[in-house]
Design a protein around this motif. Structure first.
Motif, PDB file in Angstrom:
ATOM      1  N   THR A   1     -61.272   0.684   0.760  1.00  0.00           N
ATOM      2  CA  THR A   1     -61.636   1.469  -0.349  1.00  0.00           C
ATOM      3  C   THR A   1     -60.587   2.146  -1.228  1.00  0.00           C
ATOM      4  O   THR A   1     -60.922   2.659  -2.387  1.00  0.00           O
TER       5      THR A   1
ATOM      6  N   SER B   1     -56.619   2.165   2.727  1.00  0.00           N
ATOM      7  CA  SER B   1     -57.981   1.854   3.186  1.00  0.00           C
ATOM      8  C   SER B   1     -58.472   0.738   2.349  1.00  0.00           C
ATOM      9  O   SER B   1     -58.265   0.789   1.348  1.00  0.00           O
TER      10      SER B   1
ATOM     11  N   GLU C   1     -58.397   4.441  -0.213  1.00  0.00           N
ATOM     12  CA  GLU C   1     -57.853   5.771   0.062  1.00  0.00           C
ATOM     13  C   GLU C   1     -56.663   5.627   0.661  1.00  0.00           C
ATOM     14  O   GLU C   1     -56.401   4.784   1.586  1.00  0.00           O
ATOM     15  N   ARG C   2     -55.616   6.466   0.323  1.00  0.00           N
ATOM     16  CA  ARG C   2     -54.347   6.661   1.156  1.00  0.00           C
ATOM     17  C   ARG C   2     -54.430   7.668   2.140  1.00  0.00           C
ATOM     18  O   ARG C   2     -54.635   8.844   2.167  1.00  0.00           O
TER      19      ARG C   2
ATOM     20  N   TRP D   1     -51.174  11.445  -0.002  1.00  0.00           N
ATOM     21  CA  TRP D   1     -51.908  10.753   1.040  1.00  0.00           C
ATOM     22  C   TRP D   1     -52.436  11.900   2.047  1.00  0.00           C
ATOM     23  O   TRP D   1     -51.996  12.917   2.103  1.00  0.00           O
TER      24      TRP D   1
END
Length: 104
Positions: free
Chosen positions: A61, A59, A63-64, A99
Motif C-alpha cells: 500500500t 508495503s 507504507e514505509r 518510516w
C-alpha cells in the motif's frame, strides 16, 4: 486564485520528530510521498555495511515500515532498492526519515 474544477492541489504533509533537546523536521510534498529532506540526509549516511541492519521496507500500500533484528518478520523481509527500500543504521535514522517501526 481560481483553479480548473478538475485540478487538485498536491497535499503537503509535515512530519516533526522530537527528542530531549533536539527537534528534527521534514516536509513531504505530494500525495504519493516522495523524498524528504531527512530521506536525503539518511541516505547519505546509510548503506549495507555490517552495522546497518535495520530493513526499510515499503508495503504493497506504499507504507514505509522498518524491521529491526529480532522482530517477527525480520528474516523474511527482503530489501529491493529498485522500489525505494533501503537499509538503516539505527532506528532513530529510520524514524527521522519518516518510516515507522513494524508492529510485530
Amino acid at each position: 486564485m481560481r483553479y480548473h474544477s478538475s485540478y487538485q492541489r498536491p497535499q503537503r504533509r509535515s512530519v516533526l520528530f522530537t527528542a530531549p533537546g533536539l527537534v528534527i523536521g521534514a516536509l513531504t510534498v505530494g500525495a504519493a510521498g516522495g523524498m524528504t529532506a531527512s530521506d536525503l540526509i539518511a541516505s547519505l549516511s546509510g548503506g549495507t555495511s555490517g552495522t546497518c541492519r535495520i530493513k526499510g521496507n515499503i508495503s504493497i500500500t506504499g507504507e514505509r515500515i522498518f524491521h529491526a533484528p529480532g522482530q517477527r518478520y525480520y528474516s523474511q523481509t527482503k530489501i529491493s532498492s529498485n522500489y525505494g527500500e533501503r537499509w538503516f543504521c539505527s532506528e532513530f535514522e529510520a524514524w527521522a526519515a519518516g518510516w515507522r517501526k513494524s508492529k510485530v
